[in-house]
Design a protein around this motif. Structure first.
Motif, PDB file in Angstrom:
ATOM      1  N   ALA A 262      -4.862   3.307   5.371  1.00 29.85           N
ATOM      2  CA  ALA A 262      -3.723   3.682   6.209  1.00 29.85           C
ATOM      3  C   ALA A 262      -3.335   2.543   7.150  1.00 29.85           C
ATOM      4  N   VAL A 263      -4.339   1.866   7.709  1.00 34.12           N
ATOM      5  CA  VAL A 263      -4.075   0.749   8.614  1.00 34.12           C
ATOM      6  C   VAL A 263      -3.321  -0.364   7.882  1.00 34.12           C
ATOM      7  N   GLN A 264      -3.742  -0.671   6.656  1.00 34.86           N
ATOM      8  CA  GLN A 264      -3.061  -1.726   5.913  1.00 34.86           C
ATOM      9  C   GLN A 264      -1.646  -1.305   5.522  1.00 34.86           C
ATOM     10  N   ALA A 265      -1.455  -0.021   5.192  1.00 36.51           N
ATOM     11  CA  ALA A 265      -0.115   0.468   4.880  1.00 36.51           C
ATOM     12  C   ALA A 265       0.804   0.310   6.079  1.00 36.51           C
TER      13      ALA A 265
ATOM     14  N   GLY B 102      15.738  -2.585  10.845  1.00 35.71           N
ATOM     15  CA  GLY B 102      15.530  -1.198  10.437  1.00 35.71           C
ATOM     16  C   GLY B 102      14.559  -1.095   9.280  1.00 35.71           C
ATOM     17  N   HIS B 103      13.483  -0.322   9.471  1.00 33.73           N
ATOM     18  CA  HIS B 103      12.575  -0.059   8.355  1.00 33.73           C
ATOM     19  C   HIS B 103      13.334   0.632   7.220  1.00 33.73           C
ATOM     20  N   LEU B 104      13.091   0.211   5.987  1.00 36.61           N
ATOM     21  CA  LEU B 104      13.583   0.936   4.818  1.00 36.61           C
ATOM     22  C   LEU B 104      12.551   2.008   4.445  1.00 36.61           C
ATOM     23  N   VAL B 105      11.370   1.572   3.988  1.00 41.58           N
ATOM     24  CA  VAL B 105      10.259   2.522   3.927  1.00 41.58           C
ATOM     25  C   VAL B 105       9.847   2.805   5.363  1.00 41.58           C
ATOM     26  N   ARG B 106       9.988   4.036   5.774  1.00 36.82           N
ATOM     27  CA  ARG B 106       9.676   4.381   7.152  1.00 36.82           C
ATOM     28  C   ARG B 106       8.201   4.090   7.447  1.00 36.82           C
ATOM     29  N   ARG B 107       7.918   3.621   8.651  1.00 30.98           N
ATOM     30  CA  ARG B 107       6.567   3.165   8.988  1.00 30.98           C
ATOM     31  C   ARG B 107       5.516   4.216   8.699  1.00 30.98           C
ATOM     32  N   ARG B 108       5.765   5.463   9.016  1.00 34.70           N
ATOM     33  CA  ARG B 108       4.721   6.486   8.922  1.00 34.70           C
ATOM     34  C   ARG B 108       4.548   7.046   7.507  1.00 34.70           C
ATOM     35  N   ASP B 109       5.524   6.838   6.619  1.00 32.95           N
ATOM     36  CA  ASP B 109       5.474   7.488   5.305  1.00 32.95           C
ATOM     37  C   ASP B 109       4.271   7.074   4.452  1.00 32.95           C
ATOM     38  N   PRO B 110       3.943   5.780   4.337  1.00 33.37           N
ATOM     39  CA  PRO B 110       2.815   5.403   3.481  1.00 33.37           C
ATOM     40  C   PRO B 110       1.470   5.399   4.199  1.00 33.37           C
ATOM     41  N   VAL B 111       1.459   5.816   5.486  1.00 32.32           N
ATOM     42  CA  VAL B 111       0.238   5.726   6.285  1.00 32.32           C
ATOM     43  C   VAL B 111      -0.594   6.985   6.078  1.00 32.32           C
ATOM     44  N   TRP B 112      -1.357   6.985   4.994  1.00 32.08           N
ATOM     45  CA  TRP B 112      -2.194   8.132   4.657  1.00 32.08           C
ATOM     46  C   TRP B 112      -3.410   7.644   3.857  1.00 32.08           C
TER      47      TRP B 112
ATOM     48  N   ASP C 276       1.850  11.421   0.948  1.00 33.39           N
ATOM     49  CA  ASP C 276       0.887  12.503   0.749  1.00 33.39           C
ATOM     50  C   ASP C 276       0.736  13.262   2.060  1.00 33.39           C
ATOM     51  N   GLY C 277       1.403  14.419   2.147  1.00 37.21           N
ATOM     52  CA  GLY C 277       1.388  15.191   3.374  1.00 37.21           C
ATOM     53  C   GLY C 277       0.044  15.773   3.739  1.00 37.21           C
ATOM     54  N   SER C 278      -0.895  15.777   2.804  1.00 37.48           N
ATOM     55  CA  SER C 278      -2.209  16.363   3.076  1.00 37.48           C
ATOM     56  C   SER C 278      -3.175  15.390   3.726  1.00 37.48           C
ATOM     57  N   SER C 279      -2.823  14.091   3.779  1.00 38.91           N
ATOM     58  CA  SER C 279      -3.777  13.117   4.318  1.00 38.91           C
ATOM     59  C   SER C 279      -3.103  12.057   5.179  1.00 38.91           C
ATOM     60  N   LEU C 280      -2.047  12.447   5.904  1.00 39.84           N
ATOM     61  CA  LEU C 280      -1.363  11.514   6.789  1.00 39.84           C
ATOM     62  C   LEU C 280      -2.280  11.102   7.945  1.00 39.84           C
ATOM     63  N   VAL C 281      -2.156   9.862   8.384  1.00 38.93           N
ATOM     64  CA  VAL C 281      -2.951   9.333   9.492  1.00 38.93           C
ATOM     65  C   VAL C 281      -1.994   8.901  10.602  1.00 38.93           C
TER      66      VAL C 281
ATOM     67  N   VAL D  11       0.847  -1.184   0.000  1.00 40.79           N
ATOM     68  CA  VAL D  11       0.000   0.000   0.000  1.00 40.79           C
ATOM     69  C   VAL D  11       0.889   1.243   0.000  1.00 40.79           C
ATOM     70  N   HIS D  12       0.870   1.971  -1.099  1.00 42.72           N
ATOM     71  CA  HIS D  12       1.595   3.230  -1.284  1.00 42.72           C
ATOM     72  C   HIS D  12       3.102   3.066  -1.413  1.00 42.72           C
ATOM     73  N   PHE D  13       3.615   1.836  -1.483  1.00 38.74           N
ATOM     74  CA  PHE D  13       5.048   1.676  -1.716  1.00 38.74           C
ATOM     75  C   PHE D  13       5.314   0.344  -2.392  1.00 38.74           C
ATOM     76  N   THR D  14       6.526   0.240  -2.943  1.00 35.46           N
ATOM     77  CA  THR D  14       6.959  -0.974  -3.630  1.00 35.46           C
ATOM     78  C   THR D  14       8.356  -1.336  -3.154  1.00 35.46           C
ATOM     79  N   VAL D  15       8.595  -2.628  -2.998  1.00 36.33           N
ATOM     80  CA  VAL D  15       9.915  -3.162  -2.680  1.00 36.33           C
ATOM     81  C   VAL D  15      10.410  -3.973  -3.868  1.00 36.33           C
ATOM     82  N   LEU D  16      11.617  -3.663  -4.336  1.00 40.36           N
ATOM     83  CA  LEU D  16      12.287  -4.502  -5.319  1.00 40.36           C
ATOM     84  C   LEU D  16      13.233  -5.416  -4.547  1.00 40.36           C
ATOM     85  N   LEU D  17      12.814  -6.655  -4.362  1.00 38.33           N
ATOM     86  CA  LEU D  17      13.538  -7.601  -3.517  1.00 38.33           C
ATOM     87  C   LEU D  17      14.603  -8.330  -4.331  1.00 38.33           C
TER      88      LEU D  17
END
Length: 298
Positions: free
Chosen positions: A124-127, A108-118, A70-75, A49-55
């Protein structure tokens, strides 16, 4: 990448990632189209959700992550989620809990936990859950010092900028995977991590970028590093890692280190171009060492 986002205790079981509909990273998220960079190696593309990992299935770590913010709809959500494997790929292609057990390595999170939570609450919960997938983690030395605080401060500032200005950002983060990374429990521990933030200007939608590097290379002057790695391996200990150092660096140097195609991002780099020279200590001309939170700007 933030070990501060690591839960100190296991939370409720997370949903599995198998058979869930996820769109992943959106290259059209900014006003300038920004496709995933070509990484020139075999990877598994895993959308969340809102990000992709190239493994990288050989290294069992992400070759690259890309997230839309999206800074306008962060949760604002709590961390109460446990780390979990991604059911879409074999377990032996992921760096799972065994690597982090009974040692001082952080997940260590690569995609920071809060970044895709919007977005909408359910999204947001699933992200939030998705960021706790082991495909989005990389081992880091647990020791906390000023330079690591600066790296975490940088991540805070990126999110704060997006929130304050209701700005959209794209952030690429990954370990620098090198052939001479030291082996440990079936993987090789990366010594460097990079982050590239991308945004567009309000006046005409021009692309702008800034790149940062976290370096935890060992500093063992006068010591045979290969022998130190071998001793650690024989004793079952993690290889020695050095103190955290944080730099702002030219995007083109990230491209040179990784072999990724970052031309579009390099052309939009806000760091003043300077000649790149490799001195004996490995710190290149043009790298700006960050020693104060006041220097964290982009």
């Amino acid at each position: 990448m933030s070990t501060a986002d690591d839960p100190t205790a296991d939370g409720p079981p997370a949903a599995t990632t198998a058979d869930l509909d996820r769109a992943g990273y959106d290259p059209a998220f900014l006003t300038v189209d920004l496709p995933l960079p070509a990484v020139h190696t075999t990877v598994r593309e895993l959308p969340y959700v809102h990000f992709t990992v190239l493994l990288d299935p050989v290294r069992r770590l992400a070759a690259l992550t890309a997230v839309n913010v999206d800074g306008s709809s962060l949760v604002d959500l709590g961390r109460g989620v446990d780390w979990h494997l991604d059911g879409r790929v074999p377990d032996d292609e992921q760096t799972g809990p065994g690597v982090y057990a009974s040692n001082d390595l952080d997940r260590g999170h690569l995609v920071r936990r809060r970044d895709p939570v919007w977005g909408e609450q359910a999204v947001a919960v699933q992200a939030n859950v998705d960021t706790f997938c082991f495909t989005n983690a990389a081992p880091q030395a647990a020791e906390f010092n000023q330079s690591k605080e600066l790296w975490l401060g940088l991540e805070d500032q990126v999110l704060q900028y997006a929130s304050t200005h209701r700005q959209r950002l794209t952030v690429f983060t990954a370990p620098v995977l090198l052939d001479d990374d030291a082996p440990y429990r079936g993987i090789r521990l990366p010594r460097r991590f990079f982050k590239i933030a991308a945004w567009t200007t309000s006046d005409g939608g021009s692309l702008r970028t800034a790149a940062y590097l976290l370096d935890q290379s060992p500093e063992l002057d006068g010591v045979d590093l290969e022998a130190a790695f071998a001793r650690a391996h024989e004793q079952g200990d993690p290889p020695p890692l050095g103190p955290y150092r944080t730099y702002q660096v030219p995007v083109r140097d990230i491209a040179a280190m990784t072999g990724f195609d970052l031309a579009q991002l390099a052309e939009a780099d806000t760091l003043r171009p300077v000649p790149t020279i490799e001195p004996p200590d490995g710190i290149r001309e043009g790298w700006v060492p960050l020693t104060s939170v006041d220097q964290l700007s982009f």
